[in-house]
Design an enzyme around this catalytic site. Structure first.
Site, PDB file in Angstrom:
ATOM      1  N   SER A 278       3.589  -1.462  -8.232  1.00  0.00           N
ATOM      2  CA  SER A 278       3.352  -0.077  -7.801  1.00  0.00           C
ATOM      3  C   SER A 278       3.584  -0.015  -6.301  1.00  0.00           C
ATOM      4  O   SER A 278       3.657  -1.050  -5.636  1.00  0.00           O
ATOM      5  CB  SER A 278       1.913   0.327  -8.109  1.00  0.00           C
ATOM      6  OG  SER A 278       1.031  -0.215  -7.138  1.00  0.00           O
ATOM      7  N   ASP A 279       3.672   1.196  -5.747  1.00  0.00           N
ATOM      8  CA  ASP A 279       3.609   1.252  -4.291  1.00  0.00           C
ATOM      9  C   ASP A 279       2.125   1.250  -3.908  1.00  0.00           C
ATOM     10  O   ASP A 279       1.238   1.328  -4.769  1.00  0.00           O
ATOM     11  CB  ASP A 279       4.344   2.475  -3.720  1.00  0.00           C
ATOM     12  CG  ASP A 279       4.758   2.240  -2.262  1.00  0.00           C
ATOM     13  OD1 ASP A 279       4.219   1.299  -1.632  1.00  0.00           O
ATOM     14  OD2 ASP A 279       5.599   2.979  -1.741  1.00  0.00           O
ATOM     15  N   TRP A 280       1.887   1.161  -2.636  1.00  0.00           N
ATOM     16  CA  TRP A 280       0.514   0.981  -2.128  1.00  0.00           C
ATOM     17  C   TRP A 280      -0.405   2.101  -2.660  1.00  0.00           C
ATOM     18  O   TRP A 280      -0.260   3.274  -2.274  1.00  0.00           O
ATOM     19  CB  TRP A 280       0.545   1.006  -0.600  1.00  0.00           C
ATOM     20  CG  TRP A 280      -0.759   0.738   0.053  1.00  0.00           C
ATOM     21  CD1 TRP A 280      -1.855   1.562   0.047  1.00  0.00           C
ATOM     22  CD2 TRP A 280      -1.126  -0.405   0.817  1.00  0.00           C
ATOM     23  NE1 TRP A 280      -2.870   0.997   0.766  1.00  0.00           N
ATOM     24  CE2 TRP A 280      -2.444  -0.219   1.262  1.00  0.00           C
ATOM     25  CE3 TRP A 280      -0.452  -1.575   1.185  1.00  0.00           C
ATOM     26  CZ2 TRP A 280      -3.119  -1.142   2.046  1.00  0.00           C
ATOM     27  CZ3 TRP A 280      -1.127  -2.497   1.978  1.00  0.00           C
ATOM     28  CH2 TRP A 280      -2.442  -2.278   2.389  1.00  0.00           C
ATOM     29  N   GLY A 281      -1.302   1.728  -3.541  1.00  0.00           N
ATOM     30  CA  GLY A 281      -2.278   2.704  -4.047  1.00  0.00           C
ATOM     31  C   GLY A 281      -1.703   3.757  -4.969  1.00  0.00           C
ATOM     32  O   GLY A 281      -2.401   4.704  -5.357  1.00  0.00           O
TER      33      GLY A 281
END
Ligand code: BGC
Length: 728
Positions: A278-281
């Site tokens: 995933s991307d950050w968060g």
């Protein structure tokens, strides 16, 4: 108990080697031993924060505890052999001792900084791209890093978007070539067996954020998604890239981190076998988007879509076990994702030796070496675009040189954004390069304007005075390094502040002024464009910036780079890109009524895609186009007719004239950078495979057969040849 498990694990690893089991089978032997906590742990990626003295774990006790419990599978932002070794040791002390993966944003070099990716893109030189990625890969792997979150291959047509600096620019075909070259440069194993995982990001269409505002909604047709934004990702998948990263944005109502449509294409249509992070968060943000009911649902939607690793949202670590226990997510779904992580760890050789990337001797000897710096210089000079030249360049440096503008002496600004591992005082500035190369010259310097205090004119007088006394002026303009990058979208992309005003005064004072524009995106600078005698667009060039600029100014390198995304003349033109559709009432030059244009501004960009000048000139002759089985063949004769050796980017564009869906007025389908010595002449042959004409139309994929116009152009607006040809 622990000993028995370790023995079992050891046997499960050793037996398959002798039986020549695949990495998948080896991974399955481990999965069979894992608890649900340990499985979800492999899908949990956490950051280590970096401070002056080294990495710091936020809530550090907790993370160390989690590492020891096998509840973290990978980390980002930990670098260096010492620190990665320390963290690895914690993970190895867990029950199963599964090694960690260390990821980092090595976007344009690790410690030796290369030009920003948009600049490297403008080299239109796959070899330069491979070289830059190769050096970055080597410096990373000898520093404990297994995984770079690069290449960023988001096509974008909006220079307001701050992240254009990280990407390939506006063209899909070229972005696909760049993706392939970067994967090759990053991932090819080194002789000592070390290798880096690359990551195609951000999947997908992040560059289509409405209005160029970072993280904004993406609302696009299926045709645009498939024809413009997805092909570079397919090229990366076809090149064997090890990982993909989700985009932050939604696409047509569904956030990318839970978008089954996207991952169905990735895994099932393209046959991709790697992992997705995933991307950050971004998994947790699906709640904020208004898509997932809560974070638990977000975890379920992400894993069911095929997102392997949760970077920093903690949705997987908090809810996955429970989701499996409640039967909402099948254990097989979980195992499938865990397998992808373990397979990568096997491929990197971490089960054989978890510390194989932690050799301090290699780290000490292989970073920022003269050879690496030479590579950075070579790529940097290939990334500088000559936008204008009224006979001033190249110059033999005279005695009295005035250097104006804060960027001439600003080390930090040479590197640009997204350099996480570099020391901020290493890059060579233009001023330093000049002083080293011309110790006998009288070099005066004035800042002229302030890169942050936009409207301060107090430095004008000094700058004008030194310009008046010099034989030549090197004027550096631009945006400072923090003005492009993630979350750095700008609503106004003119050269900031009073720079143009100062520039005009300098041009009036000294006709021998060379302007160098630095920045992370195409900017608008109409007065400079019109009044400057010579303009070099240097972007942010990295460690060897100053030397590379001088190489071009003095003619040691004849500029060969081209514009990778159209430079607008007016803000209101954005998005401005060359491969637009014709419409029923195409734009016309004259201010005619009822044509596809604004009444108050031009529709053409200031500098079109693939525009760029050279110190020499090229003549095209005998251009022929024919169809040969499954290819279109283009032949031509190219002569270097000027006074310098140099490179010409030969470009072939196509237009499908009619069909079940309309197609762009021009699409780049082949390009090659040809080097010719002065006076040299060469027969050039290029080809376009018919499969390259496939496109996604109103009814899905079409084979692209039809009536075509084929163009050869000096850039996307200036054609020197066209012909029509049936392609059936
Ligand atoms: C960016 C990614 C990056 C990640 C990890 C995110 O904010 O969008 O491109 O890889 O952070 O640093």
């Amino acid at each position: 108990m622990k000993k028995t498990i370790l023995l079992l694990l050891f046997c499960s690893i050793m037996i398959p080697i002798s039986a020549q089991k695949t990495f998948e089978q080896k991974a399955d032997s481990i999965i069979a031993l894992m608890t649900l906590d340990e499985k979800t742990g492999q899908l949990n990626m956490v950051t280590g924060n970096w401070e002056a003295t080294g990495p710091v774990l936020r809530g550090s006790d907790d993370k160390v505890k989690l590492l020891k419990e096998g509840k973290i599978g990978s980390m980002l932002n930990i670098r260096g052999t010492k620190h990665t070794r320390d963290m690895q040791a914690q993970a190895l002390s867990s029950r199963l001792g599964i090694p960690l993966l260390f990821g980092l944003d090595v976007i344009h070099g690790y410690r030796t900084v290369f030009p920003i990716p948009l600049a490297i893109s403008s080299s239109f030189d796959p070899e330069a791209i491979i070289l830059a990625s190769r050096v970055a890969a080597r410096e990373s792997v000898v520093s404990g890093i297994h995984w770079t979150f690069s290449p960023m291959i988001d096509v974008s047509r909006d220079p307001r978007w701050g992240r254009v600096m990280e990407g390939p620019g506006e063209d899909t075909y070229w972005a696909s070539i760049m993706a392939k070259a970067m994967v090759e440069g990053y991932q090819q194993p080194f002789d000592d067996g070390l290798e880096l995982m690359a990551c195609a990001k951000h999947f997908a269409a992040y560059g289509a954020a409405i209005g160029g505002r970072d993280y904004n909604t993406v609302d696009i047709s299926m045709q645009t998604l498939h024809n413009v934004y997805l092909p570079p990702f397919k090229a990366a998948a076809d090149s064997g890239i090890a990982s993909f990263m989700c985009a932050f944005n939604e696409i047509n109502g569904v956030p990318a981190s839970g978008n089954k449509y996207l991952y169905d294409i990735l895994y099932n249509t393209w046959g991709y076998k790697g992992l997705v992070v995933s991307d950050w968060g971004s998994i947790g943000e699906m709640v904020v988007h208004g898509y997932s009911k809560d974070r638990e649902t977000a975890a379920q939607q992400a894993i069911e879509a095929g997102v392997t690793i949760d970077m920093e949202s903690n949705c997987y670590s908090r809810y996955l076990k429970q989701l499996v226990e409640e039967g909402k997510v099948s254990e097989q779904t979980l195992d499938n994702e865990v397998r992808k992580v373990l397979v990568q760890k096997y491929k990197l050789g971490l089960f054989d030796d978890p510390y194989r990337y932690c050799n301090p001797e290699k780290e000490a000897n292989e970073i920022l070496t003269p050879a690496n710096r030479e590579a950075a210089r070579d790529v940097a000079r290939k990334s500088i675009i000559l936008l204008k030249n009224e006979g001033l360049l190249p110059v033999e440096m005279p005695k009295k040189i005035a250097v104006i503008g804060p960027y001439a002496g600003a080390k930090r600004d040479m590197d640009g954004n997204w350099t996480v591992a570099t020391d901020k005082d290493v890059a060579v500035t233009l001023l330093e390069a000049l002083k080293t190369r011309y110790p006998g010259s009288e070099i005066s310097f004035a800042k002229g304007f302030d890169s942050k205090e936009n409207n301060d004119r107090s430095g004008f007088e000094e700058a004008i005075t030194i310009a008046g006394k010099a034989d030549i002026v090197l004027l550096t303009l631009g945006e400072h390094w923090g003005m492009s990058g993630e979350a750095r979208s700008r609503g106004d992309i003119h050269l900031p502040g009073v720079q143009e005003e100062l520039a005009c005064k300098i041009y009036e004072t000294n006709k021998n002024t060379i302007t160098l524009v630095m920045g992370g995106r195409p900017m608008i600078f109409n007065q400079v464009s019109e009044k400057a005698p010579a303009i070099l667009y240097t972007w942010w060039l990295g460690t060897e910036a100053g030397n590379a600029m001088l190489d071009v100014i003095c003619g040691e390198y004849n500029p060969s780079a081209r514009v990778p995304m159209s430079f607008p003349k007016h803000l209101g033109q954005i998005p401005v890109y060359y491969n637009r559709k014709n419409s029923g009432r195409p734009s016309v030059d004259a201010e005619g009524n009822y044509s596809n244009r604004y009444i108050d501004i031009d529709y053409k960009p200031r500098y079109p895609f693939a525009y760029g000048l050279s110190y020499t000139s090229f003549e095209y002759k005998d251009i022929t186009v024919s169809k040969d089985n499954d290819r279109i063949l283009i032949k031509l004769n190219l002569t270097n007719t000027g006074d310098y050796d140099g490179k010409e980017l030969v470009q072939v564009y196509v237009r499908k004239l009619w069909g079940e869906s309309t197609r762009p007025i021009k699409e780049l389908k082949a390009c090659e950078n040809i080097f010719l010595k002065k006076g040299e002449n060469k027969e050039i042959e290029m080809s376009i495979p018919c499969s390259g004409l496939r496109y996604y139309g109103q009814n899905g994929w079409e084979d692209g057969k039809g009536d075509y116009k084929i163009f050869v152009g000096r850039n996307a607006e200036e054609m020197i040849f066209d012909t029509e040809i049936p392609v059936y």
